[in-house]
Design an enzyme around this catalytic site. Structure first.
Site, PDB file in Angstrom:
ATOM      1  N   TYR A   1       0.844  -1.361   0.001  1.00 23.40           N
ATOM      2  CA  TYR A   1      -0.079   0.005   0.067  1.00 23.40           C
ATOM      3  C   TYR A   1       0.817   1.167  -0.098  1.00 23.40           C
ATOM      4  CZ  TYR A   1      -3.769   3.107   1.417  1.00 23.40           C
ATOM      5  OH  TYR A   1      -4.743   4.136   1.606  1.00 23.40           O
TER       6      TYR A   1
ATOM      7  N   LYS B   1       0.895   4.266  -2.900  1.00 20.72           N
ATOM      8  CA  LYS B   1       0.762   5.678  -2.551  1.00 20.72           C
ATOM      9  C   LYS B   1       1.801   6.493  -2.964  1.00 20.72           C
ATOM     10  CE  LYS B   1      -3.811   5.036  -1.716  1.00 20.72           C
ATOM     11  NZ  LYS B   1      -4.828   5.333  -2.862  1.00 20.72           N
TER      12      LYS B   1
HETATM   13  P1  NDP Z   1     -13.637   2.392   0.865  1.00 19.72           P
HETATM   14  O1  NDP Z   1     -13.279   1.062   0.797  1.00 19.72           O
HETATM   15  O2  NDP Z   1     -14.655   2.842   1.784  1.00 19.72           O
HETATM   16  O3  NDP Z   1     -14.266   2.703  -0.590  1.00 19.72           O
HETATM   17  C1  NDP Z   1     -13.391   2.628  -1.983  1.00 19.72           C
HETATM   18  C2  NDP Z   1     -14.494   2.758  -3.029  1.00 19.72           C
HETATM   19  O4  NDP Z   1     -13.526   2.250  -4.201  1.00 19.72           O
HETATM   20  C3  NDP Z   1     -15.576   1.812  -3.244  1.00 19.72           C
HETATM   21  O5  NDP Z   1     -16.694   2.535  -3.418  1.00 19.72           O
HETATM   22  C4  NDP Z   1     -15.164   0.910  -4.136  1.00 19.72           C
HETATM   23  O6  NDP Z   1     -16.322   0.442  -4.844  1.00 19.72           O
HETATM   24  C5  NDP Z   1     -14.214   1.518  -5.005  1.00 19.72           C
HETATM   25  N1  NDP Z   1     -13.500   0.428  -5.839  1.00 19.72           N
HETATM   26  C6  NDP Z   1     -12.612  -0.222  -5.151  1.00 19.72           C
HETATM   27  N2  NDP Z   1     -11.953  -1.088  -6.014  1.00 19.72           N
HETATM   28  C7  NDP Z   1     -12.709  -0.629  -7.118  1.00 19.72           C
HETATM   29  C8  NDP Z   1     -12.434  -1.148  -8.625  1.00 19.72           C
HETATM   30  N3  NDP Z   1     -11.845  -2.383  -9.008  1.00 19.72           N
HETATM   31  N4  NDP Z   1     -13.242  -0.548  -9.622  1.00 19.72           N
HETATM   32  C9  NDP Z   1     -14.093   0.413  -9.267  1.00 19.72           C
HETATM   33  N5  NDP Z   1     -14.334   0.867  -7.952  1.00 19.72           N
HETATM   34  C10 NDP Z   1     -13.439   0.404  -6.957  1.00 19.72           C
HETATM   35  O7  NDP Z   1     -12.410   3.476   0.909  1.00 19.72           O
HETATM   36  P2  NDP Z   1     -12.097   4.669   1.424  1.00 19.72           P
HETATM   37  O8  NDP Z   1     -13.275   5.565   0.804  1.00 19.72           O
HETATM   38  O9  NDP Z   1     -11.477   4.855   2.782  1.00 19.72           O
HETATM   39  O10 NDP Z   1     -10.737   5.187   0.452  1.00 19.72           O
HETATM   40  C11 NDP Z   1     -10.967   5.979  -0.613  1.00 19.72           C
HETATM   41  C12 NDP Z   1      -9.478   6.394  -0.968  1.00 19.72           C
HETATM   42  O11 NDP Z   1      -8.866   6.968   0.026  1.00 19.72           O
HETATM   43  C13 NDP Z   1      -8.432   5.335  -1.262  1.00 19.72           C
HETATM   44  O12 NDP Z   1      -7.686   5.441  -2.369  1.00 19.72           O
HETATM   45  C14 NDP Z   1      -7.644   4.949  -0.264  1.00 19.72           C
HETATM   46  O13 NDP Z   1      -6.571   4.422  -0.429  1.00 19.72           O
HETATM   47  C15 NDP Z   1      -7.481   6.411   0.461  1.00 19.72           C
HETATM   48  N6  NDP Z   1      -7.073   6.424   1.822  1.00 19.72           N
HETATM   49  C16 NDP Z   1      -8.166   6.234   2.709  1.00 19.72           C
HETATM   50  C17 NDP Z   1      -7.730   5.945   4.165  1.00 19.72           C
HETATM   51  C18 NDP Z   1      -8.720   5.412   5.357  1.00 19.72           C
HETATM   52  O14 NDP Z   1      -7.924   5.375   6.318  1.00 19.72           O
HETATM   53  N7  NDP Z   1      -9.915   5.006   5.000  1.00 19.72           N
HETATM   54  C19 NDP Z   1      -6.535   6.758   4.650  1.00 19.72           C
HETATM   55  C20 NDP Z   1      -5.685   7.367   3.568  1.00 19.72           C
HETATM   56  C21 NDP Z   1      -6.117   7.258   2.191  1.00 19.72           C
HETATM   57  P3  NDP Z   1     -17.363  -0.321  -4.529  1.00 19.72           P
HETATM   58  O15 NDP Z   1     -17.648  -0.087  -3.323  1.00 19.72           O
HETATM   59  O16 NDP Z   1     -18.621   0.165  -5.107  1.00 19.72           O
HETATM   60  O17 NDP Z   1     -17.205  -1.903  -4.546  1.00 19.72           O
END
Ligand code: NDP
Length: 242
Positions: free
Chosen positions: A147, A151
């Site tokens: 990860y 990033k």
């Molecule tokens: P979630 O797991 O809550 O949501 C991730 C979203 O990405 C979901 O809507 C999911 O789709 C979508 N997704 C994942 N894989 C695919 C794919 N193959 N095709 C299309 N859509 C996809 O994550 P967060 O909201 O927490 O994270 C959002 C961003 O923030 C990410 O890039 C993460 O790395 C980053 N981030 C998060 C942190 C945290 O602590 N939460 C901290 C720092 C950064 P679906 O639900 O429709 O399947």
């Protein structure tokens, strides 16, 4: 609130967590929102909450299907590459599949989506791209080798894109949040044995709220940040200042 009214903005990973909250706030603030995500019923729920949001269902791991799904976009002012996955494991247990899936979604798909929609921004001679990176690009986290690597790649490609796209008045930046208690955040950090020591090292002594991240993204999408490009914006309560 920074102004996004009248702008058309594509958000990936719109089905849950940060992406979902961002879509709803952008739409509430007068933006036209195109919401891309993988799971149809998550998109259905989003559109149920705001029927003006335009859903696009596609799995970003499929290069061609993603390009195809985005051909409907003729007008775009902002792109938020938010979709991401975290497949965490100790270094000695990392599998090839975890590496491939992680880089495929967090890095390769981000380049694909950007490459597909940027020609429309070039036509308009303006645009703002926000890549959702992480604190994990700037500071190491145990059991997050893959990860952290994805990033850090996002930060690097953001700087390179900013150099290439500046002449078209297209800005490219990242936000780098600390832990947010979305489905992804809860996977690891809802365990107090892991979460509390990390929280203690954050000068503000708390994790980020979804809205902390959403508001920073909206600032970078808006004209309020019109001289900012090629940079990383930590939303980490000071964690990486230590
Ligand atoms: P979630 O797991 O809550 O949501 C991730 C979203 O990405 C979901 O809507 C999911 O789709 C979508 N997704 C994942 N894989 C695919 C794919 N193959 N095709 C299309 N859509 C996809 O994550 P967060 O909201 O927490 O994270 C959002 C961003 O923030 C990410 O890039 C993460 O790395 C980053 N981030 C998060 C942190 C945290 O602590 N939460 C901290 C720092 C950064 P679906 O639900 O429709 O399947």
């Amino acid at each position: 609130m920074s102004c996004v009214a009248g702008k058309t903005i594509l958000v990936t990973g719109a089905g849950q967590g940060i992406g979902k909250a961002l879509c709803l706030k952008l739409a509430d603030n007068g933006a036209t929102v195109i919401a891309l995500s993988r799971t149809q019923n998550h998109l259905d729920e989003l559109v149920h909450e705001n029927c003006n949001i335009l859903p696009v269902q596609v799995d970003l791991s499929n290069w061609q299907e993603t390009k195809q799904a985005l051909t409907c976009i003729n007008n775009i002012d902002g792109l938020v590459n938010n979709a991401g996955i975290a497949l965490n494991a100790p270094l000695l247990q990392i599998t090839e599949e975890q590496i491939d899936r992680s880089f495929n979604i967090n890095v390769k798909a981000l380049i694909n989506v950007t490459q597909t929609v940027v020609p429309k921004m070039i036509e308009k001679k303006q645009g703002s791209i926000v890549n959702v990176s992480s604190q994990a690009s700037l500071a190491g986290l145990a059991e997050h080798t893959v990860y952290c690597g994805t990033k850090a790649a996002v930060d690097g490609l953001t700087r390179a894109m900013a150099l290439e796209l500046g002449e078209h008045n297209i800005r490219v930046n990242t936000v780098n949040p600390t832990v947010v208690m979305t489905a992804m955040g809860k996977q690891v950090w809802s365990n107090p044995a892991k979460g509390n020591p990390l929280k203690e090292k954050i000068p503000l002594h708390r994790f980020a709220e979804v809205d902390d991240v959403v508001d920073a993204i909206i600032f970078l999408l808006s004209d309020g940040s019109k001289m900012i490009t090629g940079t990383n914006l930590p939303i980490d309560g000071g964690y990486t200042a230590v």
